[in-house]
Design a protein around this motif. Structure first.
Motif, PDB file in Angstrom:
ATOM      1  N   ALA A 195       0.738  -1.187   0.047  1.00 53.08           N
ATOM      2  CA  ALA A 195       0.009  -0.034   0.158  1.00 53.08           C
ATOM      3  C   ALA A 195       0.891   1.047  -0.141  1.00 53.08           C
ATOM      4  N   ARG A 196       2.075   1.112   0.732  1.00 55.52           N
ATOM      5  CA  ARG A 196       3.042   2.333   0.637  1.00 55.52           C
ATOM      6  C   ARG A 196       4.493   2.037   0.608  1.00 55.52           C
ATOM      7  N   ASN A 197       5.090   2.880   0.274  1.00 52.08           N
ATOM      8  CA  ASN A 197       6.769   2.650   0.058  1.00 52.08           C
ATOM      9  C   ASN A 197       7.297   3.867   0.408  1.00 52.08           C
ATOM     10  N   GLN A 198       8.722   3.638   0.898  1.00 57.82           N
ATOM     11  CA  GLN A 198       9.653   4.721   1.314  1.00 57.82           C
ATOM     12  C   GLN A 198      10.711   4.339   1.201  1.00 57.82           C
ATOM     13  N   ALA A 199      11.970   5.411   0.445  1.00 64.48           N
ATOM     14  CA  ALA A 199      12.938   5.033   0.107  1.00 64.48           C
ATOM     15  C   ALA A 199      13.893   6.350   0.092  1.00 64.48           C
ATOM     16  N   ASN A 200      15.188   6.200  -0.421  1.00 64.96           N
ATOM     17  CA  ASN A 200      16.058   7.178  -0.662  1.00 64.96           C
ATOM     18  C   ASN A 200      15.830   7.839  -2.203  1.00 64.96           C
ATOM     19  N   THR A 201      16.308   8.986  -2.529  1.00 61.97           N
ATOM     20  CA  THR A 201      16.021   9.440  -3.812  1.00 61.97           C
ATOM     21  C   THR A 201      17.335  10.019  -4.773  1.00 61.97           C
ATOM     22  N   LEU A 202      17.669   9.356  -5.607  1.00 68.62           N
ATOM     23  CA  LEU A 202      18.820   9.359  -6.082  1.00 68.62           C
ATOM     24  C   LEU A 202      18.676  10.711  -7.189  1.00 68.62           C
ATOM     25  N   LEU A 203      19.568  11.805  -6.878  1.00 71.26           N
ATOM     26  CA  LEU A 203      19.807  12.980  -7.539  1.00 71.26           C
ATOM     27  C   LEU A 203      20.237  12.949  -8.951  1.00 71.26           C
ATOM     28  N   VAL A 204      19.350  13.645 -10.119  1.00 69.35           N
ATOM     29  CA  VAL A 204      19.503  13.580 -11.176  1.00 69.35           C
ATOM     30  C   VAL A 204      19.667  15.066 -11.773  1.00 69.35           C
ATOM     31  N   GLU A 205      20.817  15.201 -12.521  1.00 67.37           N
ATOM     32  CA  GLU A 205      20.777  16.540 -13.510  1.00 67.37           C
ATOM     33  C   GLU A 205      21.283  16.194 -14.836  1.00 67.37           C
ATOM     34  N   GLY A 206      20.401  16.845 -15.829  1.00 62.52           N
ATOM     35  CA  GLY A 206      20.759  16.587 -17.316  1.00 62.52           C
ATOM     36  C   GLY A 206      20.827  15.259 -17.663  1.00 62.52           C
ATOM     37  N   GLY A 207      20.225  14.491 -17.115  1.00 63.00           N
ATOM     38  CA  GLY A 207      19.708  13.009 -17.642  1.00 63.00           C
ATOM     39  C   GLY A 207      20.448  11.993 -16.923  1.00 63.00           C
ATOM     40  N   ARG A 208      21.424  12.650 -16.118  1.00 61.37           N
ATOM     41  CA  ARG A 208      22.582  11.728 -15.507  1.00 61.37           C
ATOM     42  C   ARG A 208      22.581  11.638 -13.864  1.00 61.37           C
ATOM     43  N   LEU A 209      23.010  10.494 -13.309  1.00 63.57           N
ATOM     44  CA  LEU A 209      22.999  10.433 -11.961  1.00 63.57           C
ATOM     45  C   LEU A 209      24.166  11.369 -11.388  1.00 63.57           C
ATOM     46  N   THR A 210      23.936  12.365 -10.332  1.00 66.71           N
ATOM     47  CA  THR A 210      24.986  13.291  -9.827  1.00 66.71           C
ATOM     48  C   THR A 210      26.021  12.543  -8.653  1.00 66.71           C
ATOM     49  N   GLY A 211      25.479  11.453  -8.418  1.00 68.17           N
ATOM     50  CA  GLY A 211      26.632  10.751  -7.555  1.00 68.17           C
ATOM     51  C   GLY A 211      26.102  11.107  -5.959  1.00 68.17           C
ATOM     52  N   ARG A 212      24.834  11.580  -5.816  1.00 63.75           N
ATOM     53  CA  ARG A 212      24.337  12.009  -4.730  1.00 63.75           C
ATOM     54  C   ARG A 212      22.965  11.593  -4.356  1.00 63.75           C
ATOM     55  N   VAL A 213      22.572  11.486  -3.008  1.00 64.08           N
ATOM     56  CA  VAL A 213      21.546  11.214  -2.501  1.00 64.08           C
ATOM     57  C   VAL A 213      20.663  12.504  -1.812  1.00 64.08           C
ATOM     58  N   ALA A 214      19.457  12.589  -1.964  1.00 63.63           N
ATOM     59  CA  ALA A 214      18.691  13.475  -1.491  1.00 63.63           C
ATOM     60  C   ALA A 214      18.685  13.323   0.072  1.00 63.63           C
ATOM     61  N   ARG A 215      19.041  14.620   0.681  1.00 68.61           N
ATOM     62  CA  ARG A 215      18.590  14.265   2.197  1.00 68.61           C
ATOM     63  C   ARG A 215      17.190  14.555   2.846  1.00 68.61           C
ATOM     64  N   PRO A 216      16.898  14.064   3.906  1.00 63.09           N
ATOM     65  CA  PRO A 216      17.506  12.814   4.706  1.00 63.09           C
ATOM     66  C   PRO A 216      17.668  11.522   4.236  1.00 63.09           C
ATOM     67  N   ILE A 217      18.712  11.082   4.575  1.00 64.91           N
ATOM     68  CA  ILE A 217      18.928   9.532   4.345  1.00 64.91           C
ATOM     69  C   ILE A 217      18.177   8.900   5.020  1.00 64.91           C
ATOM     70  N   LEU A 218      17.201   7.651   4.263  1.00 62.25           N
ATOM     71  CA  LEU A 218      16.637   6.782   5.171  1.00 62.25           C
ATOM     72  C   LEU A 218      17.443   5.787   5.516  1.00 62.25           C
ATOM     73  N   GLY A 219      17.698   5.651   6.636  1.00 64.31           N
ATOM     74  CA  GLY A 219      18.468   4.189   7.289  1.00 64.31           C
ATOM     75  C   GLY A 219      17.952   3.571   8.170  1.00 64.31           C
ATOM     76  N   ARG A 220      18.797   2.922   9.044  1.00 60.14           N
ATOM     77  CA  ARG A 220      18.215   2.122  10.383  1.00 60.14           C
ATOM     78  C   ARG A 220      17.503   3.037  11.018  1.00 60.14           C
ATOM     79  N   ALA A 221      17.577   3.930  11.554  1.00 58.00           N
ATOM     80  CA  ALA A 221      16.747   4.851  12.506  1.00 58.00           C
ATOM     81  C   ALA A 221      15.531   5.139  11.916  1.00 58.00           C
ATOM     82  N   ALA A 222      15.441   5.507  10.613  1.00 48.28           N
ATOM     83  CA  ALA A 222      14.270   5.789   9.796  1.00 48.28           C
ATOM     84  C   ALA A 222      13.451   4.777   9.821  1.00 48.28           C
ATOM     85  N   LYS A 223      14.031   3.426   9.638  1.00 48.90           N
ATOM     86  CA  LYS A 223      13.052   2.363   9.453  1.00 48.90           C
ATOM     87  C   LYS A 223      12.102   2.142  10.726  1.00 48.90           C
TER      88      LYS A 223
END
Length: 277
Positions: A174-202
């Motif tokens: 019914a629902r989902n949650q995860a991290n978002t890969l940042l994209v610019e100009g059709g390519r991955l920037t090598g960065r993840v949007a903040r805040p990062i979903l990790g152990r505490a966020a689960k």
């Protein structure tokens, strides 16, 4: 109140697996038998090729399923597969393994791995999903059965939202949650949007969803495979380690090494005639 022994295996559980156990045995499915125990199991009880887990008989049926995605609901680590497209799979997979074992800080490990994907075309996400991502056996039956029985279902991943959205739709979450890969100009920037979903966020997601539903964390069944899942698995009413790393397996209420994901239904006493395929 009592306890229930649940015997599960993807290859099937023979009637003889419950022989010698004091209690009433009931077959739930070809791959599942439960025994309402009259007395504690003998020390060292084990059945070769079968997962044997003991759960409380009271409040077994849960009202929330909360699950990790990578190597739990699906059979791969998406970040490792993306790294294969980038030609850095061995390096990224080594970091993933250490993070899942709890040897590295999750956020730092995620940043380090995603940085190695910088410049990868965004279109590779679609290729990766189509070619590499498959639901693990029993996943769809588990999720759709619990939903049909009125439970909330949530896919909470330290991976990426591109994949969780698609996997959730395929499996029936019914629902989902995860991290978002940042994209610019059709390519991955090598960065993840903040805040990062990790152990505490689960764990926070587990607590937030149960509060929203007006239930307690004891009314949840949680499943994962790595150290990142430890807090939510430990907090849930039934915490399940699915083909898991030692850090998680040591803390879980139930360990599954020989079973598919329908074993989570058996742990709750839900027989195959109620399963939704």
């Amino acid at each position: 109140m009592g306890e229930v022994l649940v015997l599960t295996a993807a290859a099937g559980v023979p009637d003889a697996a419950a022989a010698g156990v004091a209690g009433r045995a009931t077959r739930l499915a070809p791959g599942a038998i439960e025994v309402a125990l009259d007395r504690p199991l003998p020390a060292g009880f084990a059945v070769p090729g079968v997962d044997a887990n003991v759960v409380p008989a009271e409040r077994r049926r849960k009202r929330l399923l909360i699950a990790d995605m990578d190597s739990t609901i699906i059979g791969v680590e998406c970040i490792d597969e993306l790294a294969d497209f980038a030609g850095v799979k061995a390096e990224v997979a080594a970091i993933t393994e250490r993070a899942m074992r709890g040897e590295l800080d999750f956020e730092a490990a995620l940043d380090a791995r995603v940085a190695l994907l910088a410049g990868l075309p965004e279109s590779v996400l679609g290729e990766c999903y189509a070619e590499r991502v498959r639901l693990n056996p029993g996943a769809r039956t588990l999720v759709r059965t619990m939903a049909a029985l009125g439970a909330e279902t949530a896919l909470i991943s330290g991976g990426f939202s591109y994949f969780t959205g698609r996997v959730a739709a395929d499996a029936g979450f019914a629902r989902n949650q995860a991290n978002t890969l940042l994209v610019e100009g059709g390519r991955l920037t090598g960065r993840v949007a903040r805040p990062i979903l990790g152990r505490a966020a689960k764990l926070a997601a587990l607590e937030a969803i149960t509060a929203e539903r007006g239930i307690g964390v004891a009314d949840a069944i949680a499943v994962g495979d790595g150290a990142n899942d430890l807090d939510m698995v430990r907090a849930a009413g039934i915490g399940v380690a699915y083909h898991a790393k030692p850090a998680l397996a040591a803390e879980a209420d139930a360990r599954l090494e020989h079973s598919d994901l329908t074993a989570l239904l058996a742990l709750q006493g839900i027989a195959a005639d109620a399963w939704v395929d």
